[in-house]
Design a protein around this motif. Structure first.
Motif, PDB file in Angstrom:
ATOM      1  N   PHE A  94       2.514  25.654  -9.512  1.00 51.19           N
ATOM      2  CA  PHE A  94       3.112  26.701 -10.343  1.00 51.19           C
ATOM      3  C   PHE A  94       3.988  27.621  -9.484  1.00 51.19           C
ATOM      4  CE2 PHE A  94       2.207  30.597 -13.193  1.00 51.19           C
ATOM      5  CZ  PHE A  94       3.451  30.478 -13.766  1.00 51.19           C
ATOM      6  N   GLN A  95       4.916  27.018  -8.750  1.00 52.86           N
ATOM      7  CA  GLN A  95       5.888  27.774  -7.980  1.00 52.86           C
ATOM      8  C   GLN A  95       6.998  26.828  -7.555  1.00 52.86           C
ATOM      9  OE1 GLN A  95       2.989  28.875  -4.872  1.00 52.86           O
ATOM     10  NE2 GLN A  95       4.386  27.928  -3.427  1.00 52.86           N
ATOM     11  N   SER A  96       8.176  27.374  -7.431  1.00 55.58           N
ATOM     12  CA  SER A  96       9.331  26.567  -7.076  1.00 55.58           C
ATOM     13  C   SER A  96       9.608  26.681  -5.584  1.00 55.58           C
ATOM     14  CB  SER A  96      10.557  27.019  -7.875  1.00 55.58           C
ATOM     15  OG  SER A  96      10.810  28.395  -7.656  1.00 55.58           O
ATOM     16  N   GLY A  97      10.457  25.772  -5.078  1.00 51.47           N
ATOM     17  CA  GLY A  97      10.818  25.804  -3.672  1.00 51.47           C
ATOM     18  C   GLY A  97      10.875  24.422  -3.061  1.00 51.47           C
ATOM     19  N   SER A  98      11.153  24.390  -1.767  1.00 48.49           N
ATOM     20  CA  SER A  98      11.274  23.134  -1.040  1.00 48.49           C
ATOM     21  C   SER A  98       9.894  22.558  -0.736  1.00 48.49           C
ATOM     22  CB  SER A  98      12.050  23.363   0.257  1.00 48.49           C
ATOM     23  OG  SER A  98      12.186  22.174   0.983  1.00 48.49           O
ATOM     24  N   VAL A  99       9.770  21.232  -0.848  1.00 43.50           N
ATOM     25  CA  VAL A  99       8.508  20.546  -0.615  1.00 43.50           C
ATOM     26  C   VAL A  99       8.740  19.398   0.361  1.00 43.50           C
ATOM     27  CG1 VAL A  99       6.638  19.203  -1.662  1.00 43.50           C
ATOM     28  CG2 VAL A  99       7.625  21.129  -2.895  1.00 43.50           C
ATOM     29  N   GLU A 100       7.871  19.277   1.368  1.00 43.59           N
ATOM     30  CA  GLU A 100       7.953  18.171   2.322  1.00 43.59           C
ATOM     31  C   GLU A 100       7.141  16.990   1.789  1.00 43.59           C
ATOM     32  OE1 GLU A 100       5.807  17.863   6.254  1.00 43.59           O
ATOM     33  OE2 GLU A 100       7.831  18.357   6.966  1.00 43.59           O
ATOM     34  N   VAL A 101       7.767  15.818   1.752  1.00 41.84           N
ATOM     35  CA  VAL A 101       7.150  14.618   1.205  1.00 41.84           C
ATOM     36  C   VAL A 101       7.062  13.558   2.299  1.00 41.84           C
ATOM     37  CG1 VAL A 101       7.289  12.816  -0.562  1.00 41.84           C
ATOM     38  CG2 VAL A 101       8.105  15.127  -1.074  1.00 41.84           C
ATOM     39  N   SER A 102       5.905  12.897   2.373  1.00 40.81           N
ATOM     40  CA  SER A 102       5.709  11.798   3.315  1.00 40.81           C
ATOM     41  C   SER A 102       5.307  10.560   2.528  1.00 40.81           C
ATOM     42  CB  SER A 102       4.621  12.152   4.335  1.00 40.81           C
ATOM     43  OG  SER A 102       4.214  10.996   5.049  1.00 40.81           O
TER      44      SER A 102
ATOM     45  N   PRO B 109      -2.683  14.508   0.587  1.00 44.31           N
ATOM     46  CA  PRO B 109      -2.546  13.152   0.052  1.00 44.31           C
ATOM     47  C   PRO B 109      -2.692  13.113  -1.471  1.00 44.31           C
ATOM     48  CG  PRO B 109      -4.679  13.419   1.110  1.00 44.31           C
ATOM     49  CD  PRO B 109      -3.903  14.673   1.392  1.00 44.31           C
ATOM     50  N   VAL B 110      -1.913  12.234  -2.110  1.00 43.45           N
ATOM     51  CA  VAL B 110      -1.988  12.010  -3.554  1.00 43.45           C
ATOM     52  C   VAL B 110      -2.636  10.646  -3.773  1.00 43.45           C
ATOM     53  CG1 VAL B 110      -0.675  11.762  -5.693  1.00 43.45           C
ATOM     54  CG2 VAL B 110       0.076  13.410  -3.938  1.00 43.45           C
ATOM     55  N   PRO B 111      -3.818  10.582  -4.398  1.00 41.23           N
ATOM     56  CA  PRO B 111      -4.512   9.293  -4.565  1.00 41.23           C
ATOM     57  C   PRO B 111      -3.859   8.427  -5.640  1.00 41.23           C
ATOM     58  CG  PRO B 111      -5.763  11.059  -5.608  1.00 41.23           C
ATOM     59  CD  PRO B 111      -4.617  11.717  -4.908  1.00 41.23           C
ATOM     60  N   PHE B 112      -3.825   7.106  -5.402  1.00 43.73           N
ATOM     61  CA  PHE B 112      -3.307   6.127  -6.355  1.00 43.73           C
ATOM     62  C   PHE B 112      -4.441   5.179  -6.749  1.00 43.73           C
ATOM     63  CE2 PHE B 112       0.577   7.643  -4.598  1.00 43.73           C
ATOM     64  CZ  PHE B 112       1.594   7.318  -5.487  1.00 43.73           C
ATOM     65  N   HIS B 113      -4.303   4.536  -7.903  1.00 43.03           N
ATOM     66  CA  HIS B 113      -5.185   3.430  -8.262  1.00 43.03           C
ATOM     67  C   HIS B 113      -4.304   2.209  -8.557  1.00 43.03           C
ATOM     68  CE1 HIS B 113      -4.111   5.034 -12.276  1.00 43.03           C
ATOM     69  NE2 HIS B 113      -4.271   3.779 -12.701  1.00 43.03           N
TER      70      HIS B 113
ATOM     71  N   GLY C 237       0.844  -1.197   0.000  1.00 41.15           N
ATOM     72  CA  GLY C 237       0.000   0.000   0.000  1.00 41.15           C
ATOM     73  C   GLY C 237       0.873   1.238   0.000  1.00 41.15           C
ATOM     74  N   ILE C 238       0.321   2.356  -0.426  1.00 40.52           N
ATOM     75  CA  ILE C 238       1.095   3.588  -0.531  1.00 40.52           C
ATOM     76  C   ILE C 238       0.282   4.755   0.018  1.00 40.52           C
ATOM     77  CG2 ILE C 238       0.305   3.800  -2.928  1.00 40.52           C
ATOM     78  CD1 ILE C 238       3.584   5.249  -1.517  1.00 40.52           C
ATOM     79  N   ASP C 239       0.885   5.535   0.892  1.00 41.05           N
ATOM     80  CA  ASP C 239       0.292   6.762   1.411  1.00 41.05           C
ATOM     81  C   ASP C 239       1.286   7.892   1.145  1.00 41.05           C
ATOM     82  OD1 ASP C 239      -1.075   8.759   2.706  1.00 41.05           O
ATOM     83  OD2 ASP C 239      -0.543   8.091   4.724  1.00 41.05           O
ATOM     84  N   LEU C 240       1.087   8.599   0.020  1.00 43.56           N
ATOM     85  CA  LEU C 240       1.982   9.680  -0.387  1.00 43.56           C
ATOM     86  C   LEU C 240       1.320  11.018  -0.088  1.00 43.56           C
ATOM     87  CD1 LEU C 240       4.500  10.811  -1.889  1.00 43.56           C
ATOM     88  CD2 LEU C 240       3.164  10.630  -4.009  1.00 43.56           C
ATOM     89  N   ARG C 241       2.059  11.904   0.579  1.00 45.89           N
ATOM     90  CA  ARG C 241       1.549  13.237   0.899  1.00 45.89           C
ATOM     91  C   ARG C 241       2.607  14.277   0.536  1.00 45.89           C
ATOM     92  NH1 ARG C 241      -2.899  12.946   4.638  1.00 45.89           N
ATOM     93  NH2 ARG C 241      -3.359  10.755   5.114  1.00 45.89           N
ATOM     94  N   LEU C 242       2.173  15.302  -0.198  1.00 42.73           N
ATOM     95  CA  LEU C 242       3.029  16.428  -0.557  1.00 42.73           C
ATOM     96  C   LEU C 242       2.537  17.647   0.205  1.00 42.73           C
ATOM     97  CD1 LEU C 242       3.269  15.946  -4.432  1.00 42.73           C
ATOM     98  CD2 LEU C 242       4.849  15.130  -2.685  1.00 42.73           C
TER      99      LEU C 242
ATOM    100  N   MET D  23       0.774  -3.097  -9.015  1.00 41.22           N
ATOM    101  CA  MET D  23       1.347  -1.754  -9.008  1.00 41.22           C
ATOM    102  C   MET D  23       0.305  -0.721  -8.584  1.00 41.22           C
ATOM    103  SD  MET D  23       4.572  -1.275  -9.942  1.00 41.22           S
ATOM    104  CE  MET D  23       5.913  -2.169 -10.747  1.00 41.22           C
ATOM    105  N   PHE D  24       0.735   0.278  -7.824  1.00 39.70           N
ATOM    106  CA  PHE D  24      -0.066   1.458  -7.533  1.00 39.70           C
ATOM    107  C   PHE D  24       0.407   2.566  -8.472  1.00 39.70           C
ATOM    108  CE2 PHE D  24      -0.471  -0.980  -3.648  1.00 39.70           C
ATOM    109  CZ  PHE D  24      -1.810  -0.790  -3.303  1.00 39.70           C
ATOM    110  N   ILE D  25      -0.524   3.132  -9.263  1.00 40.64           N
ATOM    111  CA  ILE D  25      -0.194   4.098 -10.306  1.00 40.64           C
ATOM    112  C   ILE D  25      -0.947   5.399 -10.046  1.00 40.64           C
ATOM    113  CG2 ILE D  25      -0.159   4.553 -12.794  1.00 40.64           C
ATOM    114  CD1 ILE D  25       1.583   2.224 -12.046  1.00 40.64           C
ATOM    115  N   THR D  26      -0.306   6.507 -10.365  1.00 41.30           N
ATOM    116  CA  THR D  26      -0.974   7.810 -10.325  1.00 41.30           C
ATOM    117  C   THR D  26      -0.186   8.801 -11.159  1.00 41.30           C
ATOM    118  OG1 THR D  26      -1.998   9.457  -8.880  1.00 41.30           O
ATOM    119  CG2 THR D  26       0.245   8.786  -8.332  1.00 41.30           C
ATOM    120  N   SER D  27      -0.768   9.951 -11.362  1.00 37.81           N
ATOM    121  CA  SER D  27      -0.074  11.085 -11.974  1.00 37.81           C
ATOM    122  C   SER D  27      -0.461  12.330 -11.189  1.00 37.81           C
ATOM    123  CB  SER D  27      -0.457  11.241 -13.448  1.00 37.81           C
ATOM    124  OG  SER D  27      -1.830  11.478 -13.594  1.00 37.81           O
TER     125      SER D  27
END
Length: 486
Positions: free
Chosen positions: A69-77, A51-55, A42-47, A60-64
């Protein structure tokens, strides 16, 4: 990042030039779509906590997902494990210098076209002015937060100096005798005749120095200027100006400002203004504030930087106007302007359908409106509003500025078929659009590798793309217009 468990594989992202690679190793760019895949239970991705949903497809768990529209540092879980990645600026995005250049060139061309407009209202062309203007409001709106940061730093540590002031103090409290006190005692008495209170000099620290006096005067002038914008007949501007005005008044009532007297008259730049890292920024901010009214023709609505695409459309239109004027084809330009009680405005906005009359019966439009009953040219489906239209006889040529194109130009060009197929000549029923071109600030490196920009592609398919980059010569558009009009 440590593996999630012994059976899971790392989250992977598809990079066109490199294929699938670990997400934390990929270089991400703003406003771009990415494909992700993950193999595991299972996958729990958060930006940034979202949360970013997968199918699931097989194992495989797939998503896009689309980067912001801005640059900078992003926290990923990822499944509760955190790390940081960075989103890099899009190379297609215009710089702030190019943004300012577009404003300058739009107003410069509008001043030239005013001479051909037939209007009788005079236009000012002063280098510095304390009146209100569209470009000045844009500067205030986008740089006010910077001014707030500067003021906070000044408020924490303002310039100050030591001064000596005379005070009367009980003689038993005098701890140190200076020359001023001795001179006073010589005049007033000594020995048993010393008065109960003795005059002496005491050193105080004051912030009432020249630089702070100028600062207070500048704040007062800015509050006066904001009152002008508070009365503008546009809710967004007046509301923001009222907010900024209340902030300025709060600054003027700050404790340290209460000790400062206001400078009167003209002021000069001192060495402290030149060299101090904070006061120098303050002085430069106000210097720039009054350099935004070189042309008296302005816009009666603001365009923030986040809406750069609107400014880019106007800039492309005015560049085409300049090319046609250089070819001696511009006949009358009064359709570009609107006169109000507040002044003369360049009347370019969505659905305004501004028109320039050209020679030989031609017309150039900004935001031309076509619908089922629009006259000589009409549509049989939906209403269509192409950005820039050149009409000549029974033919229409369309230029569509695309500040940002998603993925590739092919998709954007595919949308242009609606203009070619959907706009018809009313009398004959034939297709009216002869050629369609996209204008885009694409880099030269990309242009050389894409057929849409090639002349053979334009000649064969009567459509394509043309690079339009602020600061460049844009000779390709001039050549194309010259060829089309011949």
């Amino acid at each position: 990042m440590a593996p999630l468990n012994s059976g899971d594989k790392p989250l992977e992202v598809w990079v066109p030039s490199e294929g699938w690679k670990p997400f934390e190793e990929a270089f991400l760019f703003e406003a771009k779509e990415y494909k992700l895949r993950y193999e595991g239970d299972g996958i729990d991705l958060r930006l940034q906590g979202i949360p970013v949903p997968f199918h699931k497809e097989g194992n495989m768990f797939i998503t896009s997902f689309m980067t912001p529209f801005q640059s900078g540092s992003v926290e990923v879980s990822i499944n509760g494990q955190y790390f940081e990645t960075f989103i890099y600026p899009d190379s297609r995005k215009l710089t702030e210098q190019q943004f300012d250049l577009m404003i300058e060139e739009i107003l410069e061309e509008s001043n030239i076209c005013f001479q051909l407009s037939g209007l009788e209202r005079e236009v000012s062309a002063s280098g510095r002015d304390r009146g209100a203007s569209w470009t000045q409001w844009i500067y205030i709106e986008r740089s006010f937060q910077h001014l707030r940061r500067i003021f906070r730093r000044i408020e924490k540590q303002p310039f100050s100096r030591l001064i000596k002031l005379p005070i009367n103090q009980k003689r038993d409290r005098v701890q140190r005798i200076d020359l001023k006190t001795l001179h006073w005692l010589d005049k007033k008495g000594y020995g048993e005749q010393i008065p109960l209170h003795v005059e002496m000099a005491k050193t105080f620290e004051t912030v009432d120095v020249y630089e702070n006096q100028v600062l207070k005067m500048q704040l007062f002038d800015l509050s006066t200027l904001l009152r002008i914008y508070m009365n503008v007949d546009r809710l967004g501007v007046s509301k923001t100006a009222r907010k900024y005005h209340s902030i300025i008044r709060r600054w003027l009532n700050a404790p340290f400002m209460q000790e400062v007297s206001m400078h009167q008259g003209a002021y000069t730049i001192t060495q402290k203004f030149r060299k101090h890292p904070v006061y120098r920024q303050w002085y430069q901010w106000f210097e720039q504030l009054y350099r935004h009214n070189r042309e008296g023709i302005g816009f009666d609505y603001p365009i923030p930087m986040k809406d750069t695409f609107e400014l880019y459309e106007m800039w492309c239109f005015m560049k085409i106007v300049g090319i046609l004027r250089g070819l001696n084809l511009v006949n009358e330009t009064s359709g570009l302007y609107r006169t109000t009680n507040s002044g003369l405005f360049l009347d370019l906005a969505q659905n305004k359908e501004s028109r320039i009359e050209l020679r030989d019966g031609m017309s150039l439009y900004f935001q031309r409106n076509y619908q089922y009953n629009s006259g000589k040219f009409h549509t049989f489906t939906q209403r269509m509003v192409p950005d820039i239209v050149l009409e000549h006889g029974n033919e229409v040529i369309i230029f569509d500025p695309k500040y940002r194109v998603p993925g590739n130009l092919g998709t954007a060009l595919g949308e242009m078929h609606k203009y070619r197929d959907g706009i018809l000549h009313w009398d004959t029923g034939d297709r009216a659009v002869r050629e369609v071109f996209i204008l885009t600030p694409t880099s030269e490196e990309t242009v050389d590798s894409m057929r849409y920009f090639e002349e053979w592609f334009h000649d064969r398919y009567k459509m394509g793309a043309i690079p339009m980059v602020p600061g460049d010569e844009n000779e390709q558009l001039k050549g194309l217009l010259t060829k089309i009009l011949k």
